[in-house]
Design a protein around this motif. Structure first.
Motif, PDB file in Angstrom:
ATOM      1  N   GLY A  16      -2.235  -5.240  -4.273  1.00 27.13           N
ATOM      2  CA  GLY A  16      -3.241  -5.873  -5.122  1.00 27.13           C
ATOM      3  C   GLY A  16      -3.999  -6.977  -4.404  1.00 27.13           C
ATOM      4  O   GLY A  16      -5.044  -7.421  -4.864  1.00 27.13           O
ATOM      5  N   GLY A  18      -5.338  -6.595  -1.479  1.00 27.29           N
ATOM      6  CA  GLY A  18      -6.361  -6.013  -0.631  1.00 27.29           C
ATOM      7  C   GLY A  18      -5.941  -5.781   0.808  1.00 27.29           C
ATOM      8  O   GLY A  18      -6.783  -5.722   1.709  1.00 27.29           O
ATOM      9  N   VAL A  19      -4.646  -5.608   1.036  1.00 30.13           N
ATOM     10  CA  VAL A  19      -4.160  -5.298   2.387  1.00 30.13           C
ATOM     11  C   VAL A  19      -4.750  -3.966   2.851  1.00 30.13           C
ATOM     12  O   VAL A  19      -5.229  -3.821   3.990  1.00 30.13           O
ATOM     13  CB  VAL A  19      -2.611  -5.210   2.383  1.00 30.13           C
ATOM     14  CG1 VAL A  19      -2.094  -4.608   3.676  1.00 30.13           C
ATOM     15  CG2 VAL A  19      -1.995  -6.577   2.136  1.00 30.13           C
ATOM     16  N   VAL A  20      -4.733  -2.988   1.933  1.00 34.81           N
ATOM     17  CA  VAL A  20      -5.184  -1.644   2.299  1.00 34.81           C
ATOM     18  C   VAL A  20      -6.663  -1.655   2.679  1.00 34.81           C
ATOM     19  O   VAL A  20      -7.070  -1.068   3.689  1.00 34.81           O
ATOM     20  CB  VAL A  20      -4.896  -0.652   1.142  1.00 34.81           C
ATOM     21  CG1 VAL A  20      -5.573   0.690   1.389  1.00 34.81           C
ATOM     22  CG2 VAL A  20      -3.385  -0.474   0.964  1.00 34.81           C
ATOM     23  N   SER A  21      -7.473  -2.362   1.897  1.00 35.28           N
ATOM     24  CA  SER A  21      -8.910  -2.425   2.233  1.00 35.28           C
ATOM     25  C   SER A  21      -9.100  -3.058   3.605  1.00 35.28           C
ATOM     26  O   SER A  21      -9.894  -2.571   4.421  1.00 35.28           O
ATOM     27  CB  SER A  21      -9.668  -3.265   1.201  1.00 35.28           C
ATOM     28  OG  SER A  21      -9.549  -2.695  -0.064  1.00 35.28           O
ATOM     29  N   ALA A  45       5.475   1.535  -5.598  1.00 34.74           N
ATOM     30  CA  ALA A  45       4.949   2.436  -6.630  1.00 34.74           C
ATOM     31  C   ALA A  45       4.158   1.684  -7.689  1.00 34.74           C
ATOM     32  O   ALA A  45       3.460   2.283  -8.496  1.00 34.74           O
ATOM     33  CB  ALA A  45       6.090   3.210  -7.275  1.00 34.74           C
ATOM     34  N   ARG A 130      -9.866 -13.781  -4.757  1.00 39.43           N
ATOM     35  CA  ARG A 130      -9.804 -12.338  -4.494  1.00 39.43           C
ATOM     36  C   ARG A 130     -10.199 -11.986  -3.049  1.00 39.43           C
ATOM     37  O   ARG A 130      -9.782 -10.975  -2.504  1.00 39.43           O
ATOM     38  CB  ARG A 130     -10.772 -11.659  -5.477  1.00 39.43           C
ATOM     39  CG  ARG A 130     -10.738 -10.172  -5.551  1.00 39.43           C
ATOM     40  CD  ARG A 130      -9.661  -9.750  -6.516  1.00 39.43           C
ATOM     41  NE  ARG A 130      -9.429  -8.317  -6.471  1.00 39.43           N
ATOM     42  CZ  ARG A 130      -8.661  -7.729  -5.568  1.00 39.43           C
ATOM     43  NH1 ARG A 130      -8.109  -8.403  -4.622  1.00 39.43           N
ATOM     44  NH2 ARG A 130      -8.452  -6.420  -5.619  1.00 39.43           N
ATOM     45  N   LYS A 162     -19.186  -2.313  -6.292  1.00 41.72           N
ATOM     46  CA  LYS A 162     -18.574  -3.160  -7.321  1.00 41.72           C
ATOM     47  C   LYS A 162     -19.543  -4.233  -7.825  1.00 41.72           C
ATOM     48  O   LYS A 162     -19.145  -5.125  -8.563  1.00 41.72           O
ATOM     49  CB  LYS A 162     -17.301  -3.815  -6.759  1.00 41.72           C
ATOM     50  CG  LYS A 162     -16.186  -2.799  -6.488  1.00 41.72           C
ATOM     51  CD  LYS A 162     -14.945  -3.458  -5.954  1.00 41.72           C
ATOM     52  CE  LYS A 162     -13.894  -2.433  -5.581  1.00 41.72           C
ATOM     53  NZ  LYS A 162     -12.940  -2.124  -6.620  1.00 41.72           N
ATOM     54  N   ASN A 170     -17.659 -11.586  -1.017  1.00 38.54           N
ATOM     55  CA  ASN A 170     -16.883 -11.037   0.105  1.00 38.54           C
ATOM     56  C   ASN A 170     -17.588 -11.234   1.448  1.00 38.54           C
ATOM     57  O   ASN A 170     -16.945 -11.511   2.461  1.00 38.54           O
ATOM     58  CB  ASN A 170     -16.589  -9.556  -0.142  1.00 38.54           C
ATOM     59  CG  ASN A 170     -15.389  -9.384  -1.060  1.00 38.54           C
ATOM     60  OD1 ASN A 170     -14.294  -9.837  -0.739  1.00 38.54           O
ATOM     61  ND2 ASN A 170     -15.595  -8.773  -2.216  1.00 38.54           N
TER      62      ASN A 170
HETATM   63  N1  COA Z   1     -12.848  -8.040  -3.533  1.00 39.56           N
HETATM   64  C1  COA Z   1     -12.917  -7.179  -4.578  1.00 39.56           C
HETATM   65  N2  COA Z   1     -12.109  -6.106  -4.718  1.00 39.56           N
HETATM   66  C2  COA Z   1     -11.182  -5.932  -3.759  1.00 39.56           C
HETATM   67  C3  COA Z   1     -11.043  -6.793  -2.656  1.00 39.56           C
HETATM   68  C4  COA Z   1     -11.926  -7.871  -2.557  1.00 39.56           C
HETATM   69  N3  COA Z   1     -11.874  -8.729  -1.545  1.00 39.56           N
HETATM   70  N4  COA Z   1     -10.059  -6.332  -1.863  1.00 39.56           N
HETATM   71  C5  COA Z   1      -9.576  -5.224  -2.448  1.00 39.56           C
HETATM   72  N5  COA Z   1     -10.266  -4.988  -3.596  1.00 39.56           N
HETATM   73  C6  COA Z   1     -10.084  -3.875  -4.522  1.00 39.56           C
HETATM   74  C7  COA Z   1     -10.101  -2.564  -3.766  1.00 39.56           C
HETATM   75  O1  COA Z   1     -11.421  -2.111  -3.589  1.00 39.56           O
HETATM   76  C8  COA Z   1      -9.287  -1.687  -4.697  1.00 39.56           C
HETATM   77  O2  COA Z   1     -10.092  -1.305  -5.772  1.00 39.56           O
HETATM   78  P1  COA Z   1     -10.493   0.245  -5.982  1.00 39.56           P
HETATM   79  O3  COA Z   1      -9.226   0.904  -6.370  1.00 39.56           O
HETATM   80  O4  COA Z   1     -11.511   0.164  -7.047  1.00 39.56           O
HETATM   81  O5  COA Z   1     -11.009   0.716  -4.677  1.00 39.56           O
HETATM   82  C9  COA Z   1      -8.248  -2.649  -5.253  1.00 39.56           C
HETATM   83  O6  COA Z   1      -8.804  -3.953  -5.113  1.00 39.56           O
HETATM   84  C10 COA Z   1      -6.898  -2.597  -4.517  1.00 39.56           C
HETATM   85  O7  COA Z   1      -7.092  -3.027  -3.218  1.00 39.56           O
HETATM   86  P2  COA Z   1      -6.639  -2.180  -1.946  1.00 39.56           P
HETATM   87  O8  COA Z   1      -7.046  -2.925  -0.740  1.00 39.56           O
HETATM   88  O9  COA Z   1      -7.138  -0.768  -2.048  1.00 39.56           O
HETATM   89  O10 COA Z   1      -5.064  -2.071  -2.091  1.00 39.56           O
HETATM   90  P3  COA Z   1      -3.926  -3.194  -1.949  1.00 39.56           P
HETATM   91  O11 COA Z   1      -3.637  -3.481  -0.534  1.00 39.56           O
HETATM   92  O12 COA Z   1      -4.251  -4.352  -2.816  1.00 39.56           O
HETATM   93  O13 COA Z   1      -2.673  -2.408  -2.512  1.00 39.56           O
HETATM   94  C11 COA Z   1      -1.962  -0.515  -3.833  1.00 39.56           C
HETATM   95  C12 COA Z   1      -2.696  -1.844  -3.819  1.00 39.56           C
HETATM   96  C13 COA Z   1      -2.768   0.522  -3.081  1.00 39.56           C
HETATM   97  C14 COA Z   1      -0.611  -0.644  -3.204  1.00 39.56           C
HETATM   98  C15 COA Z   1      -1.719  -0.134  -5.286  1.00 39.56           C
HETATM   99  O14 COA Z   1      -2.866  -0.333  -6.018  1.00 39.56           O
HETATM  100  C16 COA Z   1      -1.277   1.299  -5.475  1.00 39.56           C
HETATM  101  O15 COA Z   1      -2.100   2.189  -5.511  1.00 39.56           O
HETATM  102  N6  COA Z   1       0.048   1.510  -5.571  1.00 39.56           N
HETATM  103  C17 COA Z   1       0.636   2.820  -5.642  1.00 39.56           C
HETATM  104  C18 COA Z   1       0.622   3.366  -7.039  1.00 39.56           C
HETATM  105  C19 COA Z   1       1.310   4.708  -7.051  1.00 39.56           C
HETATM  106  O16 COA Z   1       0.827   5.644  -6.443  1.00 39.56           O
HETATM  107  N7  COA Z   1       2.443   4.781  -7.744  1.00 39.56           N
HETATM  108  C20 COA Z   1       3.216   5.969  -7.802  1.00 39.56           C
HETATM  109  C21 COA Z   1       3.292   6.453  -9.195  1.00 39.56           C
HETATM  110  S1  COA Z   1       4.458   7.766  -9.279  1.00 39.56           S
END
Ligand code: COA
Length: 572
Positions: A16, A18-21, A45, A130, A162, A170
């Motif tokens: 959450g 934004g590591v992935v981004s 998860a 954020r 967005k 950003n």
């Molecule tokens: N400003 C605004 N938005 C931002 C941002 C920033 N600086 N940095 C990241 N974000 C947004 C991303 O765009 C993303 O939004 P999107 O989904 O609309 O693209 C969201 O915030 C999450 O950021 P992201 O960088 O993609 O991931 P994260 O590093 O925060 O990690 C995950 C989040 C991916 C781990 C989590 O959301 C996830 O998907 N977990 C797994 C869920 C799953 O599959 N469970 C299993 C069920 S069986």
């Protein structure tokens, strides 16, 4: 760093944040600079919260895996620091959120370079907590030579969707990060290699690559039920297949999705589904019917940590038993397994071709690590792929759906073909498709259904052998562990150890002769794989005369090259 200009950057924090981004943007910038990129990410998860890590390996030479551990570590929070501090060895660098973050590190070990940067504070001062991740990205870009212009472009592409406000804060955060980075006195020598002549490559994830392979392979119908870590395949196909006249359905569950795939295939369409272990388990009865009814169908299984709901977002290679033997009765299928993202494209085309050619179910195995790994691959060109369509009835004479032929493959008639009316049934049947309980018929029909795929071991390039002559150690492995073993074999050779690798991509039918020939040149055989039981080792023991040494792990993470190198030394 093990190769020239080979740098590994690890970014970690909370889901959450934004590591992935951040990781995605850095990977894209490096790929656009003409460099080779291999990424690995692991996350919980939960949608928000929990440890999230993204590792980017970038080099001017080809890289086959995510590497051992990091050269540069960027810690967004205290948990990330705690989980990684044991990897801060001399020569590594840490960039961390301080002051103003949620932790203060222990004394920095000697030989480790530390750059505290107030990322959270800077983001707060800009009025958008954020955007802490974009502050961090700005810092990393300046400190480690990551192309700023490309980072700005990928950031803009992502966040403009967005809204202007999100984009604006950003961009400001990115600039602030660059300013903070410029203020740091750099004392380490880590840097991303300079840009090289751009090659004709794309950067794409394993799941998207399967989707691309499906479209390139002429897919006409796709039905799936969402499941981590396979869902992105359906998302990719949903975006692209309508442009080519195809159809995608989100079914109510996996049983419905495989049922729809078989129905569409019976109706003459190239069809597939994608799922993960729990979904494949639900499909097993229908896959028996596909075998019995000789209906082409592709199932892509992106393996995850199991059993049951298990570790849905984590890596494991534990569906080999299920893929090969997960059926009632004697019901084989063609089982293929990909090594990397390039294979995800190419072998999805192969898998669709085999389903059509042999009129049977085909299972293509990928895994959780590859699903989310982005890698640079040569840009796929449609003209480089040969597509196979099923043998169709020519309308001449009386139609027998299950006619015995020389290659044991019977021409299919699409529904509605005059004279081609037939029943496709799970009941045993005779050549016309009518139910038959005659003993000799069942034996002959089983022979036909098994026999038609048996020759694949000779016609498809089922394995790759890495190395020549006699070896002290032969390493047999499958799936994404192949990339790790490739590097381990290189390192062992560099140390003077005679090592060879054996990398099967066709898991079933098993190319037994190739296994035997390889083992005959090696004093010992080691089989690393990410599952508890040593599933490939099991098949090797069952089908060949080889007595391998299993090496299994199942902690939700892939092997790294050092683990293989160390194990080989222990074994020798
Ligand atoms: N400003 C605004 N938005 C931002 C941002 C920033 N600086 N940095 C990241 N974000 C947004 C991303 O765009 C993303 O939004 P999107 O989904 O609309 O693209 C969201 O915030 C999450 O950021 P992201 O960088 O993609 O991931 P994260 O590093 O925060 O990690 C995950 C989040 C991916 C781990 C989590 O959301 C996830 O998907 N977990 C797994 C869920 C799953 O599959 N469970 C299993 C069920 S069986």
């Amino acid at each position: 760093m093990s190769k020239a200009n080979d740098l590994i950057i690890r970014v970690a924090g909370e889901g959450g944040e934004g590591v992935v981004s951040t990781g995605d943007f850095i990977a894209a910038a490096c790929a656009r600079a003409g460099l080779e990129v291999y990424t690995f990410k692991t996350f919980p998860a939960e949608i928000k919260g929990g440890y999230c890590m993204y590792q980017i390996r970038v080099s001017s030479e080809r890289v086959y895996n995510q590497g051992d551990t990091f050269d540069v570590f960027c810690a967004f929070n205290g948990e990330a620091y705690e989980l990684n501090k044991h990897l801060l060895t001399p020569g590594t660098t840490i960039v961390y959120d301080y002051p103003g973050g949620d932790f203060e590190p222990d004394a920095i070990p000697e030989g480790v370079t530390a750059y505290p940067v107030p990322m959270s504070q800077a983001a707060k001062d800009l009025g958008s907590y954020r955007s802490k991740n974009m502050v961090a990205m700005g810092v990393l870009s300046v400190l480690f030579n990551i192309n700023e212009e490309t980072l700005r472009q990928v950031l803009t592409n992502k966040f403009k969707k967005k809204g202007d406000e999100v984009l604006d804060f950003n961009l400001k955060a990115f600039e602030k990060g660059k300013e903070l980075g410029a203020g740091v006195k750099k004392v380490d020598t880590w840097r991303v290699a300079d840009a090289v002549e751009p090659k004709d490559v794309i950067i794409i994830s394993g799941n998207d690559a399967v989707g691309m392979g499906a479209v390139l392979g002429g897919l006409e119908f796709f039905s799936a039920y969402p499941i981590t870590p396979a869902t992105e395949i359906a998302k990719f196909v949903a975006t692209h297949i309508p442009k080519f006249g195809g159809t995608l359905v989100q079914a109510e569950d996996e049983i419905a999705s495989i049922g729809q795939v078989l129905g569409a295939s019976y109706a003459g369409k190239k069809s597939m589904t994608s799922t993960s272990g729990p979904g494949l388990a639900l499909m097993s009865e229908m896959l028996g019917m596909a075998f019995m009814g000789e209906i082409p169908a592709l199932v892509v299984d992106v393996q995850r940590g199991g059993p049951s709901t298990g570790l849905p977002t984590k890596h494991e290679q534990s569906d080999l038993f299920l893929a090969i033997h997960g059926a009632h009765g004697d019901a084989p299928r063609v089982v293929l397994s990909v090594e990397d993202v390039k294979d995800c494209v190419d072998m999805t085309v192969d898998a669709l071709n085999f389903a059509e050619q042999f009129q049977c179910p085909v299972i293509l195995l990928s895994d959780g690590s590859l699903a989310f790994s982005t890698q640079t691959i040569p840009a796929p060109k449609p003209e480089n792929y040969t597509l196979v369509n099923r043998k169709r009835w020519d309308g001449q004479g009386k139609y027998f759906r299950y006619a015995m032929t020389d290659d044991m493959i019977s021409p299919m008639a699409d529904p509605g073909t005059p004279g081609g009316e037939h029943i496709a049934t799970g009941l045993e049947h005779n050549a016309s498709g009518a139910p038959s309980w005659v003993p000799a018929n069942h034996e002959a029909m089983q022979g036909k259904r098994f026999g038609k795929i048996a020759g694949l071991v000779d016609t498809y390039k089922p394995v790759e052998v890495d190395g020549e002559g006699e070896a002290e150690i032969g390493i047999i492995t499958w799936g994404s562990t192949i990339g790790v073993v490739r590097e381990a074999v290189e390192r062992l050779r560099a140390e003077g150890i005679k090592a060879k690798g054996f990398y099967p991509k066709l898991m079933w039918p098993m190319p037994v002769a190739q296994y035997e020939a390889f083992a005959a040149t090696c004093k010992k055989i080691l089989v690393p794989e990410v599952n508890y039981q040593g599933q490939l080792s099991h098949f090797i023991r069952a089908e060949t005369s080889i007595r391998p040494i299993p090496y299994t792990i199942c902690g939700g993470l892939p092997f790294n090259p050092s683990m293989i190198v160390n194990k080989v030394k222990e074994v020798l």
